[in-house]
Motif scaffolding. Structure first.
Motif, PDB file in Angstrom:
ATOM      1  N   TRP A 311       0.817  -1.221   0.000  1.00 33.53           N
ATOM      2  CA  TRP A 311       0.000   0.000   0.000  1.00 33.53           C
ATOM      3  C   TRP A 311       0.851   1.272   0.000  1.00 33.53           C
ATOM      4  CZ3 TRP A 311      -1.189   3.898   3.721  1.00 33.53           C
ATOM      5  CH2 TRP A 311      -2.306   4.671   3.407  1.00 33.53           C
ATOM      6  N   ARG A 312       1.958   1.249   0.709  1.00 33.01           N
ATOM      7  CA  ARG A 312       2.791   2.455   0.806  1.00 33.01           C
ATOM      8  C   ARG A 312       3.413   2.861  -0.527  1.00 33.01           C
ATOM      9  NH1 ARG A 312       6.185   2.381   6.527  1.00 33.01           N
ATOM     10  NH2 ARG A 312       4.357   2.478   7.918  1.00 33.01           N
ATOM     11  N   SER A 313       3.543   1.924  -1.435  1.00 31.02           N
ATOM     12  CA  SER A 313       4.173   2.232  -2.721  1.00 31.02           C
ATOM     13  C   SER A 313       3.155   2.648  -3.775  1.00 31.02           C
ATOM     14  CB  SER A 313       4.943   1.005  -3.227  1.00 31.02           C
ATOM     15  OG  SER A 313       4.057  -0.080  -3.469  1.00 31.02           O
ATOM     16  N   ARG A 314       1.920   2.913  -3.361  1.00 33.30           N
ATOM     17  CA  ARG A 314       0.865   3.209  -4.334  1.00 33.30           C
ATOM     18  C   ARG A 314       1.143   4.484  -5.113  1.00 33.30           C
ATOM     19  NH1 ARG A 314      -0.279   5.134   0.459  1.00 33.30           N
ATOM     20  NH2 ARG A 314      -1.503   7.036   0.766  1.00 33.30           N
ATOM     21  N   HIS A 315       1.861   5.461  -4.496  1.00 34.37           N
ATOM     22  CA  HIS A 315       2.125   6.735  -5.163  1.00 34.37           C
ATOM     23  C   HIS A 315       3.141   6.601  -6.293  1.00 34.37           C
ATOM     24  CE1 HIS A 315      -0.361   8.872  -2.432  1.00 34.37           C
ATOM     25  NE2 HIS A 315       0.431   8.768  -1.392  1.00 34.37           N
ATOM     26  N   GLN A 316       3.863   5.495  -6.334  1.00 36.64           N
ATOM     27  CA  GLN A 316       4.863   5.308  -7.376  1.00 36.64           C
ATOM     28  C   GLN A 316       4.251   4.790  -8.679  1.00 36.64           C
ATOM     29  OE1 GLN A 316       7.892   2.743  -5.738  1.00 36.64           O
ATOM     30  NE2 GLN A 316       8.178   4.009  -3.926  1.00 36.64           N
ATOM     31  N   SER A 317       2.983   4.457  -8.639  1.00 34.53           N
ATOM     32  CA  SER A 317       2.321   3.927  -9.828  1.00 34.53           C
ATOM     33  C   SER A 317       2.080   5.036 -10.852  1.00 34.53           C
ATOM     34  CB  SER A 317       0.989   3.282  -9.440  1.00 34.53           C
ATOM     35  OG  SER A 317       0.251   2.920 -10.590  1.00 34.53           O
ATOM     36  N   HIS A 318       2.084   4.669 -12.148  1.00 29.30           N
ATOM     37  CA  HIS A 318       1.790   5.619 -13.217  1.00 29.30           C
ATOM     38  C   HIS A 318       0.299   5.676 -13.512  1.00 29.30           C
ATOM     39  CE1 HIS A 318       1.577   1.837 -15.398  1.00 29.30           C
ATOM     40  NE2 HIS A 318       0.973   2.474 -16.386  1.00 29.30           N
ATOM     41  N   LEU A 319      -0.520   4.889 -12.775  1.00 24.07           N
ATOM     42  CA  LEU A 319      -1.948   4.819 -13.046  1.00 24.07           C
ATOM     43  C   LEU A 319      -2.714   5.895 -12.266  1.00 24.07           C
ATOM     44  CD1 LEU A 319      -2.489   0.948 -12.890  1.00 24.07           C
ATOM     45  CD2 LEU A 319      -2.037   2.370 -14.900  1.00 24.07           C
ATOM     46  N   LEU A 320      -3.627   6.562 -12.957  1.00 28.20           N
ATOM     47  CA  LEU A 320      -4.476   7.554 -12.307  1.00 28.20           C
ATOM     48  C   LEU A 320      -5.446   6.846 -11.366  1.00 28.20           C
ATOM     49  CD1 LEU A 320      -5.385  10.573 -12.247  1.00 28.20           C
ATOM     50  CD2 LEU A 320      -7.091   9.953 -13.960  1.00 28.20           C
ATOM     51  N   PRO A 321      -5.518   7.241 -10.085  1.00 24.78           N
ATOM     52  CA  PRO A 321      -6.355   6.520  -9.114  1.00 24.78           C
ATOM     53  C   PRO A 321      -7.851   6.714  -9.361  1.00 24.78           C
ATOM     54  CG  PRO A 321      -5.445   8.501  -8.124  1.00 24.78           C
ATOM     55  CD  PRO A 321      -4.786   8.360  -9.472  1.00 24.78           C
ATOM     56  N   LEU A 322      -8.634   5.830  -8.777  1.00 23.52           N
ATOM     57  CA  LEU A 322     -10.090   5.938  -8.816  1.00 23.52           C
ATOM     58  C   LEU A 322     -10.561   7.083  -7.928  1.00 23.52           C
ATOM     59  CD1 LEU A 322     -10.908   2.158  -8.293  1.00 23.52           C
ATOM     60  CD2 LEU A 322     -11.344   3.407 -10.411  1.00 23.52           C
ATOM     61  N   ASP A 323     -11.630   7.763  -8.337  1.00 30.37           N
ATOM     62  CA  ASP A 323     -12.233   8.740  -7.436  1.00 30.37           C
ATOM     63  C   ASP A 323     -13.152   7.994  -6.463  1.00 30.37           C
ATOM     64  OD1 ASP A 323     -14.525   8.100  -8.863  1.00 30.37           O
ATOM     65  OD2 ASP A 323     -14.448   9.908 -10.099  1.00 30.37           O
ATOM     66  N   ARG A 324     -13.805   8.732  -5.546  1.00 27.03           N
ATOM     67  CA  ARG A 324     -14.627   8.085  -4.520  1.00 27.03           C
ATOM     68  C   ARG A 324     -15.761   7.265  -5.141  1.00 27.03           C
ATOM     69  NH1 ARG A 324     -10.958   8.068  -0.752  1.00 27.03           N
ATOM     70  NH2 ARG A 324     -10.335  10.159  -0.067  1.00 27.03           N
ATOM     71  N   TYR A 325     -16.406   7.847  -6.141  1.00 25.17           N
ATOM     72  CA  TYR A 325     -17.490   7.135  -6.803  1.00 25.17           C
ATOM     73  C   TYR A 325     -16.974   5.855  -7.457  1.00 25.17           C
ATOM     74  CZ  TYR A 325     -20.977   5.987 -10.358  1.00 25.17           C
ATOM     75  OH  TYR A 325     -21.869   5.321 -11.143  1.00 25.17           O
ATOM     76  N   GLY A 326     -15.832   5.943  -8.099  1.00 22.47           N
ATOM     77  CA  GLY A 326     -15.251   4.771  -8.735  1.00 22.47           C
ATOM     78  C   GLY A 326     -14.892   3.689  -7.731  1.00 22.47           C
ATOM     79  N   GLN A 327     -14.381   4.082  -6.550  1.00 20.17           N
ATOM     80  CA  GLN A 327     -14.044   3.111  -5.515  1.00 20.17           C
ATOM     81  C   GLN A 327     -15.282   2.374  -5.023  1.00 20.17           C
ATOM     82  OE1 GLN A 327     -11.876   5.208  -2.440  1.00 20.17           O
ATOM     83  NE2 GLN A 327     -10.614   6.259  -3.959  1.00 20.17           N
ATOM     84  N   ILE A 328     -16.353   3.131  -4.763  1.00 19.66           N
ATOM     85  CA  ILE A 328     -17.590   2.519  -4.259  1.00 19.66           C
ATOM     86  C   ILE A 328     -18.220   1.625  -5.323  1.00 19.66           C
ATOM     87  CG2 ILE A 328     -19.930   3.010  -3.440  1.00 19.66           C
ATOM     88  CD1 ILE A 328     -18.831   5.598  -2.220  1.00 19.66           C
ATOM     89  N   PHE A 329     -18.313   2.140  -6.543  1.00 17.64           N
ATOM     90  CA  PHE A 329     -18.932   1.379  -7.632  1.00 17.64           C
ATOM     91  C   PHE A 329     -18.169   0.087  -7.895  1.00 17.64           C
ATOM     92  CE2 PHE A 329     -19.712   0.252 -12.053  1.00 17.64           C
ATOM     93  CZ  PHE A 329     -21.092   0.396 -12.151  1.00 17.64           C
ATOM     94  N   SER A 330     -16.827   0.168  -7.919  1.00 17.98           N
ATOM     95  CA  SER A 330     -16.011  -1.019  -8.182  1.00 17.98           C
ATOM     96  C   SER A 330     -16.170  -2.047  -7.070  1.00 17.98           C
ATOM     97  CB  SER A 330     -14.541  -0.615  -8.324  1.00 17.98           C
ATOM     98  OG  SER A 330     -14.363   0.313  -9.380  1.00 17.98           O
ATOM     99  N   THR A 331     -16.225  -1.587  -5.819  1.00 17.71           N
ATOM    100  CA  THR A 331     -16.377  -2.497  -4.686  1.00 17.71           C
ATOM    101  C   THR A 331     -17.715  -3.227  -4.742  1.00 17.71           C
ATOM    102  OG1 THR A 331     -14.995  -1.063  -3.292  1.00 17.71           O
ATOM    103  CG2 THR A 331     -16.400  -2.664  -2.173  1.00 17.71           C
ATOM    104  N   VAL A 332     -18.792  -2.476  -5.008  1.00 20.28           N
ATOM    105  CA  VAL A 332     -20.123  -3.089  -5.088  1.00 20.28           C
ATOM    106  C   VAL A 332     -20.183  -4.093  -6.248  1.00 20.28           C
ATOM    107  CG1 VAL A 332     -22.566  -2.627  -5.540  1.00 20.28           C
ATOM    108  CG2 VAL A 332     -21.272  -1.124  -4.009  1.00 20.28           C
ATOM    109  N   TRP A 333     -19.622  -3.701  -7.389  1.00 21.70           N
ATOM    110  CA  TRP A 333     -19.600  -4.588  -8.561  1.00 21.70           C
ATOM    111  C   TRP A 333     -18.861  -5.878  -8.245  1.00 21.70           C
ATOM    112  CZ3 TRP A 333     -17.589  -2.655 -14.030  1.00 21.70           C
ATOM    113  CH2 TRP A 333     -17.905  -3.616 -14.990  1.00 21.70           C
TER     114      TRP A 333
END
Length: 365
Positions: A311-333
């Motif tokens: 988890w601590r290395s998440r900022h080193q990723s080149h991927l744009l993170p999910l917004d809050r809506y995306g996090q909730i929607f992905s979790t429910v899906w």
């Protein structure tokens, strides 16, 4: 990750940054300004640097370039304005859709580690261009599943696997990615390949989860055929197809579930988000062991620990993170898909046939 790439004085001006707060500005691939990590990447920031140009008389002169940006990560919105010697030159805005469509100029560095999985992956990449490999792997898969079950059941199961991988392919094409086709791997399922890289964690979630979603639809279709015909063949196909797709959703890389949960948890830019993810995993483990799904609970625990350690290395990723809506929607899906697949297995396990109860026994072992 690359946030901006535009023309400035006839040369490319590129801005890279991360949620940790660090930013770097490159002009013609030369680093001209940078900002160290601050822990808070949202808000306004300014980069100023001088370039050597020529005036109307052909004499060298210093040109002051100022890049003003206002950045918001969730949801991602980047407003920028470029000034040359105090005079505005260009301005604009970039959103998640722009990041999804871009082709990064500098590919993200991938640490090289020696592993058997890495060697196998390299060997597979060297051979994947040959169409004969697809035929050989498909034949080996049919032989393997025929040995376990029957030739007819093997063909039907291969069709289910192809439908699962087609879900990945459809998602890749939705994002405009070029695909290399589907490869079947004996006892392992299948693999959908693309030559292009993803730019956002939303792309990673959608591409990963569309395979199990298509697999779920295939299982439900087989359930319907079983209700209409009463043939135990369709019940067995629905059950084992559900087991394969459920296994794919385990939170372990490189399985689909590992990509999904990693994208969700790594998009949470707070300790509260991580604790929420840990709490959800703990509930999943508890429920698994309560219902006797020992294997599912154990693998869920291992996968969750892997996500926590990285988890601590998440900022080193080149991927744009999910917004809050995306996090909730992905979790429910994700959770709905898992519950539906478990429901299919549980339903047929209660019928009493030994073959139909085998997937549930595997999960309980």
């Amino acid at each position: 990750m690359e946030l901006l790439n535009i023309d400035c004085l006839g040369r490319p001006l590129r801005l890279e940054g991360s949620m940790a707060g660090w930013q770097q500005v490159f002009w013609n691939n030369t680093l001209v300004s940078q900002q160290n990590a601050t822990g808070n990447s949202d808000g306004h920031s300014q980069h100023s640097f001088t370039l050597t140009g020529q005036n109307a008389n052909g004499e060298a002169q210093e040109i002051l370039i100022t890049l003003d940006i206002h950045l918001q990560w969730q949801p991602f919105v980047l407003d920028y304005r470029i000034s040359v010697d105090g005079a505005p030159q260009s301005s604009g805005q970039r959103t998640t859709k722009d990041i999804e469509r871009q082709t990064p100029q500098v590919a993200p560095a991938v640490p090289q580690k020696f592993s058997l999985v890495g060697l196998a992956s390299l060997g597979f990449k060297l051979l994947k261009s040959a169409k004969v490999i697809k035929v050989v792997l498909a034949g080996a898969s049919i032989a393997a599943y025929s040995w376990l079950f029957s030739f007819q059941f093997a063909l039907a199961l291969i069709a289910c696997l192809m439908f699962h991988e087609y879900g990945h392919i459809r998602a890749m094409k939705y994002f405009g990615m070029k695909t290399k086709g589907i490869y079947l791997i004996p006892f392992m399922g299948g693999l959908a390949l693309s030559d292009e890289k993803i730019n956002t964690r939303w792309q990673d979630v959608v591409i990963s989860i569309m395979g199990p979603t298509f697999g779920l639809l295939m299982s439900l279709f087989c359930v319907l055929l079983y209700w209409l015909t009463g043939e135990i063949f369709f019940a067995g196909l629905a059950t084992f197809n559900a087991l394969l797709n459920l296994f794919n959703l385990l939170p372990i890389l490189p399985l689909d579930g590992g990509h999904i949960l990693k994208s969700i948890s790594f998009s949470m830019n707070s300790l509260t988000g991580l604790l929420t993810c840990v709490g959800g995993a703990a509930i999943g483990v508890y429920v698994s062991y309560t219902f006797g799904l020992a294997l599912l609970g154990f693998l869920l625990l291992i996968g969750s620990l892997e996500i926590i350690f990285e988890w601590r290395s998440r900022h080193q990723s080149h991927l744009l993170p999910l917004d809050r809506y995306g996090q909730i929607f992905s979790t429910v899906w994700y959770l709905l898909t898992v519950c539906a697949l478990v429901g299919v297995i549980w339903y047929f396990a209660g019928i009493g046939d030994d073959l139909l109860g085998l997937p549930l026994k595997i999960l309980q072992s």
